[in-house]
Design a protein around this motif. Structure first.
Motif, PDB file in Angstrom:
ATOM      1  N   HIS A 248       0.809  -1.220   0.000  1.00  0.00           N
ATOM      2  CA  HIS A 248       0.000   0.000   0.000  1.00  0.00           C
ATOM      3  C   HIS A 248       0.845   1.275   0.000  1.00  0.00           C
ATOM      4  O   HIS A 248       0.401   2.311  -0.486  1.00  0.00           O
ATOM      5  CB  HIS A 248      -0.938   0.018   1.210  1.00  0.00           C
ATOM      6  N   GLY A 249       2.033   1.212   0.575  1.00  0.00           N
ATOM      7  CA  GLY A 249       2.878   2.395   0.652  1.00  0.00           C
ATOM      8  C   GLY A 249       3.007   2.912   2.064  1.00  0.00           C
ATOM      9  O   GLY A 249       3.104   2.138   3.024  1.00  0.00           O
ATOM     10  N   GLY A 250       2.985   4.221   2.202  1.00  0.00           N
ATOM     11  CA  GLY A 250       3.190   4.847   3.499  1.00  0.00           C
ATOM     12  C   GLY A 250       1.895   5.277   4.165  1.00  0.00           C
ATOM     13  O   GLY A 250       0.795   5.056   3.654  1.00  0.00           O
ATOM     14  N   ILE A 251       2.053   5.914   5.312  1.00  0.00           N
ATOM     15  CA  ILE A 251       0.903   6.417   6.069  1.00  0.00           C
ATOM     16  C   ILE A 251       0.129   7.451   5.254  1.00  0.00           C
ATOM     17  O   ILE A 251      -1.101   7.420   5.195  1.00  0.00           O
ATOM     18  CB  ILE A 251       1.367   7.032   7.405  1.00  0.00           C
ATOM     19  N   LEU A 252       0.830   8.356   4.603  1.00  0.00           N
ATOM     20  CA  LEU A 252       0.144   9.382   3.806  1.00  0.00           C
ATOM     21  C   LEU A 252      -0.602   8.776   2.634  1.00  0.00           C
ATOM     22  O   LEU A 252      -1.644   9.298   2.218  1.00  0.00           O
ATOM     23  CB  LEU A 252       1.149  10.429   3.317  1.00  0.00           C
ATOM     24  N   ASP A 253      -0.070   7.697   2.069  1.00  0.00           N
ATOM     25  CA  ASP A 253      -0.754   7.037   0.958  1.00  0.00           C
ATOM     26  C   ASP A 253      -2.092   6.453   1.403  1.00  0.00           C
ATOM     27  O   ASP A 253      -3.037   6.388   0.622  1.00  0.00           O
ATOM     28  CB  ASP A 253       0.119   5.909   0.390  1.00  0.00           C
ATOM     29  N   ARG A 254      -2.182   6.026   2.646  1.00  0.00           N
ATOM     30  CA  ARG A 254      -3.416   5.444   3.175  1.00  0.00           C
ATOM     31  C   ARG A 254      -4.342   6.483   3.789  1.00  0.00           C
ATOM     32  O   ARG A 254      -5.557   6.252   3.875  1.00  0.00           O
ATOM     33  CB  ARG A 254      -3.089   4.379   4.234  1.00  0.00           C
ATOM     34  N   PHE A 255      -3.792   7.598   4.248  1.00  0.00           N
ATOM     35  CA  PHE A 255      -4.599   8.579   4.979  1.00  0.00           C
ATOM     36  C   PHE A 255      -4.726   9.918   4.265  1.00  0.00           C
ATOM     37  O   PHE A 255      -5.166  10.894   4.871  1.00  0.00           O
ATOM     38  CB  PHE A 255      -4.022   8.783   6.391  1.00  0.00           C
ATOM     39  N   ASP A 256      -4.342   9.968   2.986  1.00  0.00           N
ATOM     40  CA  ASP A 256      -4.462  11.232   2.258  1.00  0.00           C
ATOM     41  C   ASP A 256      -5.917  11.704   2.196  1.00  0.00           C
ATOM     42  O   ASP A 256      -6.207  12.893   2.357  1.00  0.00           O
ATOM     43  CB  ASP A 256      -3.869  11.110   0.845  1.00  0.00           C
ATOM     44  N   SER A 257      -6.840  10.767   1.996  1.00  0.00           N
ATOM     45  CA  SER A 257      -8.259  11.124   1.970  1.00  0.00           C
ATOM     46  C   SER A 257      -8.749  11.555   3.346  1.00  0.00           C
ATOM     47  O   SER A 257      -9.517  12.511   3.484  1.00  0.00           O
ATOM     48  CB  SER A 257      -9.093   9.929   1.480  1.00  0.00           C
ATOM     49  N   THR A 258      -8.270  10.866   4.371  1.00  0.00           N
ATOM     50  CA  THR A 258      -8.679  11.158   5.748  1.00  0.00           C
ATOM     51  C   THR A 258      -8.307  12.577   6.161  1.00  0.00           C
ATOM     52  O   THR A 258      -9.066  13.249   6.874  1.00  0.00           O
ATOM     53  CB  THR A 258      -8.015  10.157   6.712  1.00  0.00           C
ATOM     54  N   LEU A 259      -7.148  13.054   5.705  1.00  0.00           N
ATOM     55  CA  LEU A 259      -6.660  14.371   6.105  1.00  0.00           C
ATOM     56  C   LEU A 259      -7.560  15.505   5.607  1.00  0.00           C
ATOM     57  O   LEU A 259      -7.515  16.617   6.140  1.00  0.00           O
ATOM     58  CB  LEU A 259      -5.235  14.578   5.578  1.00  0.00           C
ATOM     59  N   PHE A 260      -8.389  15.217   4.606  1.00  0.00           N
ATOM     60  CA  PHE A 260      -9.366  16.204   4.145  1.00  0.00           C
ATOM     61  C   PHE A 260     -10.774  15.870   4.645  1.00  0.00           C
ATOM     62  O   PHE A 260     -11.535  16.758   5.031  1.00  0.00           O
ATOM     63  CB  PHE A 260      -9.369  16.262   2.615  1.00  0.00           C
ATOM     64  N   ALA A 261     -11.109  14.575   4.650  1.00  0.00           N
ATOM     65  CA  ALA A 261     -12.476  14.176   4.978  1.00  0.00           C
ATOM     66  C   ALA A 261     -12.833  14.423   6.439  1.00  0.00           C
ATOM     67  O   ALA A 261     -13.946  14.881   6.744  1.00  0.00           O
ATOM     68  CB  ALA A 261     -12.668  12.693   4.643  1.00  0.00           C
ATOM     69  N   VAL A 262     -11.915  14.122   7.353  1.00  0.00           N
ATOM     70  CA  VAL A 262     -12.207  14.300   8.776  1.00  0.00           C
ATOM     71  C   VAL A 262     -12.467  15.771   9.130  1.00  0.00           C
ATOM     72  O   VAL A 262     -13.474  16.072   9.787  1.00  0.00           O
ATOM     73  CB  VAL A 262     -11.077  13.701   9.647  1.00  0.00           C
ATOM     74  N   PRO A 263     -11.595  16.717   8.727  1.00  0.00           N
ATOM     75  CA  PRO A 263     -11.895  18.119   9.043  1.00  0.00           C
ATOM     76  C   PRO A 263     -13.193  18.612   8.401  1.00  0.00           C
ATOM     77  O   PRO A 263     -13.995  19.280   9.060  1.00  0.00           O
ATOM     78  CB  PRO A 263     -10.693  18.879   8.476  1.00  0.00           C
ATOM     79  N   VAL A 264     -13.428  18.274   7.135  1.00  0.00           N
ATOM     80  CA  VAL A 264     -14.633  18.747   6.436  1.00  0.00           C
ATOM     81  C   VAL A 264     -15.886  18.198   7.106  1.00  0.00           C
ATOM     82  O   VAL A 264     -16.842  18.938   7.388  1.00  0.00           O
ATOM     83  CB  VAL A 264     -14.588  18.344   4.948  1.00  0.00           C
ATOM     84  N   GLY A 265     -15.916  16.894   7.374  1.00  0.00           N
ATOM     85  CA  GLY A 265     -17.076  16.288   8.010  1.00  0.00           C
ATOM     86  C   GLY A 265     -17.303  16.812   9.418  1.00  0.00           C
ATOM     87  O   GLY A 265     -18.445  17.068   9.821  1.00  0.00           O
ATOM     88  N   THR A 266     -16.225  16.979  10.170  1.00  0.00           N
ATOM     89  CA  THR A 266     -16.333  17.477  11.549  1.00  0.00           C
ATOM     90  C   THR A 266     -16.853  18.908  11.570  1.00  0.00           C
ATOM     91  O   THR A 266     -17.736  19.246  12.383  1.00  0.00           O
ATOM     92  CB  THR A 266     -14.971  17.404  12.253  1.00  0.00           C
ATOM     93  N   ILE A 267     -16.327  19.740  10.703  1.00  0.00           N
ATOM     94  CA  ILE A 267     -16.768  21.141  10.649  1.00  0.00           C
ATOM     95  C   ILE A 267     -18.250  21.215  10.290  1.00  0.00           C
ATOM     96  O   ILE A 267     -19.009  22.022  10.857  1.00  0.00           O
ATOM     97  CB  ILE A 267     -15.916  21.932   9.640  1.00  0.00           C
TER      98      ILE A 267
END
Length: 275
Positions: A248-267
């Motif tokens: 799969h690669g690195g942490i960013l490769d797996r969590f790139d979507s999360t880094l945008f989705a979590v703030p947007v959904g939470t806000i």
């Protein structure tokens, strides 16, 4: 076939770790997200800054990110004075001063990437605290629902993209040649279906409209999060941000979507007082 097997096994192990870490304990959540935060910032810095440059500023900004997450966690779990969150800015200011003493000033412009790593990785992961705490009580179900929507969107996009999107119009061909509008539609439909199921089973305690809107926002944010990381990797000429997850690669490769989705959904949920 061998690569597919590796991806499948590591993906299942990764999912089990995520679910167990988030569901059972706030301390498991904290340990897991601190690990993701530190590794994510390290991968970002390794990718965007040449080896040997700004070692101390990179370390200090990573400490600042970890401190930010920890202080917000302690505030929401143990109700400590939120003013302590400001302590996380001290390592950043120290990093700025330390960078003045770097001998080679030719790469000085890239010092900004050390601060970008905190904004890009640490702040979004810190925001996850708002999804798991309510009046000091921990519940990781909503955060797991977010991941369910993100992962479900990925699966839906992959399935429809592979079947109908091969010859279809691409979304951003210069950034991610494989992403098609068919794939986007598949991810969006899957996210909405998952959200409807969560609403009908009363896992989502807010209304139907909010459930659907949340699914749409998370899906769109996930796509842009993926594309933003693709731009970074393409610019710096790397295929994967790391190798920590086999296949799969690195942490960013797996969590790139999360880094945008979590703030947007939470806000979104905060704006409508749904948290």
């Amino acid at each position: 076939m061998s690569n597919l097997l590796t991806r499948t096994i590591s993906g299942v192990i990764f999912m089990i770790i995520m679910v167990c870490g988030i569901y059972f304990s706030e301390f498991g959540f904290a340990a897991l997200f601190l690990f993701l935060l530190i590794m994510g910032q390290w991968e970002f810095n390794r990718m965007s800054i040449e080896h040997g440059y700004f070692v101390m500023p990179k370390t200090l900004t990573t400490i600042a990110g970890a401190l930010l997450f920890t202080m917000v966690f302690l505030w929401m779990r143990f109700d400590i004075n939120p003013s302590f969150i400001l302590l996380s800015f001290i390592p950043i200011m120290v990093a700025m001063v330390v960078s003045l003493y770097e001998k080679d000033k030719s790469a000085y412009a890239s010092i900004a990437n050390t601060y970008a790593s905190m904004l890009y990785v640490s702040v979004p992961l810190t925001i996850a605290n708002f999804l798991v705490f309510s009046d000091g009580v921990y519940n990781g179900v909503l955060l797991l629902c977010f991941f369910g929507l993100i992962w479900g969107s990925d699966v839906g996009a992959y399935c429809l993209g592979c079947t109908l999107g091969k010859n279809g119009k691409k979304m951003f061909p210069s950034i991610s040649p494989k992403k098609s509008w068919w794939g986007f539609a598949g991810g969006l439909m899957t996210a909405i279906i998952i959200s409807l199921v969560l609403h009908l089973t009363h896992v989502f305690t807010f209304g139907l409209v909010h459930s659907v809107v949340l699914a749409i926002l998370i899906n769109v944010a996930s796509v842009f999060g993926d594309l933003v990381e693709s731009v970074w990797k393409r610019y710096y000429g790397v295929k994967d941000s790391g190798k920590i997850i086999p296949g799969h690669g690195g942490i960013l490769d797996r969590f790139d979507s999360t880094l945008f989705a979590v703030p947007v959904g939470t806000i979104y949920l905060l704006c409508f007082s749904l948290l």
